[in-house]
Design a protein around this motif. Structure first.
Motif, mmCIF file in Angstrom:
data_model
loop_
_atom_site.group_PDB
_atom_site.id
_atom_site.type_symbol
_atom_site.label_atom_id
_atom_site.label_comp_id
_atom_site.label_asym_id
_atom_site.label_seq_id
_atom_site.Cartn_x
_atom_site.Cartn_y
_atom_site.Cartn_z
ATOM 1 N N LEU A 60 0.847 -1.192 0.000
ATOM 2 C CA LEU A 60 0.000 0.000 0.000
ATOM 3 C C LEU A 60 0.882 1.242 0.000
ATOM 4 C CD1 LEU A 60 -2.900 1.173 0.250
ATOM 5 C CD2 LEU A 60 -2.563 1.119 2.739
ATOM 6 N N THR A 61 0.748 2.084 -1.019
ATOM 7 C CA THR A 61 1.626 3.243 -1.161
ATOM 8 C C THR A 61 0.905 4.578 -1.021
ATOM 9 O OG1 THR A 61 1.351 3.147 -3.577
ATOM 10 C CG2 THR A 61 3.256 1.997 -2.615
ATOM 11 N N SER A 62 -0.415 4.585 -1.175
ATOM 12 C CA SER A 62 -1.204 5.803 -0.987
ATOM 13 C C SER A 62 -2.656 5.392 -0.799
ATOM 14 C CB SER A 62 -1.063 6.757 -2.177
ATOM 15 O OG SER A 62 -1.564 6.151 -3.361
ATOM 16 N N ALA A 63 -3.478 6.348 -0.376
ATOM 17 C CA ALA A 63 -4.884 6.038 -0.126
ATOM 18 C C ALA A 63 -5.731 7.281 -0.354
ATOM 19 C CB ALA A 63 -5.073 5.507 1.291
ATOM 20 N N CYS A 64 -7.052 7.073 -0.280
ATOM 21 C CA CYS A 64 -7.979 8.184 -0.498
ATOM 22 C C CYS A 64 -9.275 7.891 0.251
ATOM 23 C CB CYS A 64 -8.255 8.348 -1.989
ATOM 24 S SG CYS A 64 -9.198 9.834 -2.423
ATOM 25 N N HIS A 65 -9.601 8.755 1.209
ATOM 26 C CA HIS A 65 -10.864 8.663 1.947
ATOM 27 C C HIS A 65 -11.964 9.254 1.079
ATOM 28 C CE1 HIS A 65 -13.959 10.292 4.688
ATOM 29 N NE2 HIS A 65 -13.648 9.299 5.483
ATOM 30 N N VAL A 66 -13.028 8.478 0.872
ATOM 31 C CA VAL A 66 -14.131 8.921 0.020
ATOM 32 C C VAL A 66 -15.433 8.787 0.798
ATOM 33 C CG1 VAL A 66 -15.216 8.726 -2.249
ATOM 34 C CG2 VAL A 66 -12.827 8.022 -1.951
ATOM 35 N N GLY A 67 -15.773 9.846 1.526
ATOM 36 C CA GLY A 67 -17.030 9.922 2.251
ATOM 37 C C GLY A 67 -17.670 11.252 1.898
ATOM 38 N N ALA A 68 -18.204 11.946 2.891
ATOM 39 C CA ALA A 68 -18.657 13.314 2.622
ATOM 40 C C ALA A 68 -17.467 14.166 2.197
ATOM 41 C CB ALA A 68 -19.325 13.905 3.862
ATOM 42 N N ASN A 69 -16.309 13.885 2.819
ATOM 43 C CA ASN A 69 -15.056 14.520 2.431
ATOM 44 C C ASN A 69 -14.197 13.529 1.660
ATOM 45 O OD1 ASN A 69 -15.730 16.831 3.923
ATOM 46 N ND2 ASN A 69 -14.828 15.986 5.780
ATOM 47 N N ALA A 84 -8.523 9.945 -9.114
ATOM 48 C CA ALA A 84 -9.488 10.742 -9.876
ATOM 49 C C ALA A 84 -10.131 9.901 -10.974
ATOM 50 C CB ALA A 84 -8.796 11.962 -10.474
ATOM 51 N N GLU A 85 -9.340 9.058 -11.620
ATOM 52 C CA GLU A 85 -9.898 8.207 -12.675
ATOM 53 C C GLU A 85 -10.929 7.243 -12.104
ATOM 54 O OE1 GLU A 85 -8.347 4.953 -15.978
ATOM 55 O OE2 GLU A 85 -7.116 6.704 -15.497
ATOM 56 N N ARG A 86 -10.636 6.696 -10.920
ATOM 57 C CA ARG A 86 -11.623 5.813 -10.283
ATOM 58 C C ARG A 86 -12.874 6.600 -9.911
ATOM 59 N NH1 ARG A 86 -11.674 0.748 -7.837
ATOM 60 N NH2 ARG A 86 -13.395 0.483 -6.358
ATOM 61 N N ALA A 87 -12.685 7.821 -9.411
ATOM 62 C CA ALA A 87 -13.830 8.642 -9.002
ATOM 63 C C ALA A 87 -14.732 8.977 -10.182
ATOM 64 C CB ALA A 87 -13.329 9.918 -8.334
ATOM 65 N N LEU A 88 -14.147 9.170 -11.349
ATOM 66 C CA LEU A 88 -14.945 9.489 -12.529
ATOM 67 C C LEU A 88 -15.919 8.368 -12.868
ATOM 68 C CD1 LEU A 88 -12.320 11.141 -14.898
ATOM 69 C CD2 LEU A 88 -14.275 12.253 -13.794
ATOM 70 N N ALA A 89 -15.543 7.144 -12.548
ATOM 71 C CA ALA A 89 -16.393 6.003 -12.889
ATOM 72 C C ALA A 89 -17.647 5.938 -12.034
ATOM 73 C CB ALA A 89 -15.593 4.706 -12.735
ATOM 74 N N ARG A 90 -17.658 6.635 -10.895
ATOM 75 C CA ARG A 90 -18.813 6.573 -10.003
ATOM 76 C C ARG A 90 -19.546 7.898 -9.884
ATOM 77 N NH1 ARG A 90 -17.197 5.333 -4.028
ATOM 78 N NH2 ARG A 90 -18.658 6.939 -3.404
#
Length: 281
Positions: A60-69, A84-90
């Motif tokens: 694991l080299t980086s992460a991203c919290h995806v909630g309200a924030n 960002a590319e993953r976020a675009l898919a949803r």
């Protein structure tokens, strides 16, 4: 679990130790996500969203919290672009993107064309820390809030939020949820204030805390009481209480253009250690 394109996948309880090791590479900057991970065990139903991880050769080299924030964690520009590319898919489900400036900017560049115009973008937010006694005398009248204070405290919290964010937390029927949040902070002993003859003249809260750091939010002096040094002495008191009872380092981030607030924090002894950015919808 197989990773997706660019090595990104959702994290779960089995990844908790690896995630905490990652976040604690910079435990003060990452205090929010460290707190969220330890209090939710990375379970989506408690997170109210997901924690994404990016892997390189199984590490694991980086992460991203995806909630309200949405909060990048130890993410360089390439990591943020992959998230960002993953976020675009949803599609956009978050109300705020916040975190280290470089990662936020890279993420935003990846989603801006699809996510629409933000309500506001604040690109220059000094991240400040103090890990020593304040440089000024603490206000001895600052104390922990109690439930008996809520009738005075809650309106001040609403006023502060509205002034800072530009929209009331009660907008769109949010009053009940926001009052519950304020009450929760009081119950935890994370709300601090000074009252003169029953009237609130200074307040601040702890937003999140770990054994390594505590992050302050909601610093507020009502307009009629500004210019009296209440914020400076009040913040010194908060720093002392928090360092004594919660964590050795106290942090916060502030808008670059907020000259009065920055002057207060400098007098108290805070120093800049990073730059944050926030994009709000």
């Amino acid at each position: 679990m197989l990773t997706t394109r660019h090595g990104v996948r959702p994290l779960g309880a089995a990844d908790l130790d690896a995630f905490l090791a990652l976040a604690r590479q910079d435990p003060v900057v990452n205090v929010f996500v460290d707190y969220r991970a330890t209090t939710t065990n990375l379970e989506p139903r408690w997170l109210g969203g997901e924690m994404w991880g990016r892997f390189d050769n199984g590490e694991l080299t980086s992460a991203c919290h995806v909630g309200a924030n949405l909060v990048p964690v130890q993410a360089d520009p390439d990591d943020a672009a992959a998230f960002a590319e993953r976020a675009l898919a949803r599609g956009r489900t978050v109300s705020t993107i916040v975190g280290p400036q470089e990662a936020v900017r890279s993420f935003w560049n990846g989603v801006a064309a699809s996510w629409g115009r933000p309500r506001e973008a604040r690109w220059e937010q000094p991240h400040l820390e103090i890990a020593a006694l304040p440089k000024v005398a603490a206000d001895p009248r600052v104390r922990k809030s109690t439930r008996a204070d809520l009738n005075e405290l809650y309106p001040a919290c609403v006023a502060m939020y509205t002034e800072e964010v530009g929209i009331s937390p009660e907008y769109g029927g949010g009053a009940e949820l926001y009052r519950a949040r304020v009450t929760q902070l009081v119950s935890r002993g994370w709300s601090f204030a000074r009252y003169d003859d029953g009237q609130l003249v200074f307040k601040a809260e702890v937003a999140c805390a770990t054994p390594y750091a505590a992050q302050i939010q909601g610093v507020y002096v009502p307009p009629a009481h500004r210019g009296r040094g209440l914020a400076t002495a009040g913040m010194a008191a908060v720093v002392n209480i928090v360092r004594r009872e919660l964590a050795p380092v106290v942090s916060l981030y502030v808008n670059d253009w907020n000259t009065p607030a920055r002057a207060v924090y400098e007098k108290v002894g805070f120093r800049e250690t990073a730059r944050f950015a926030t994009v709000m919808f």
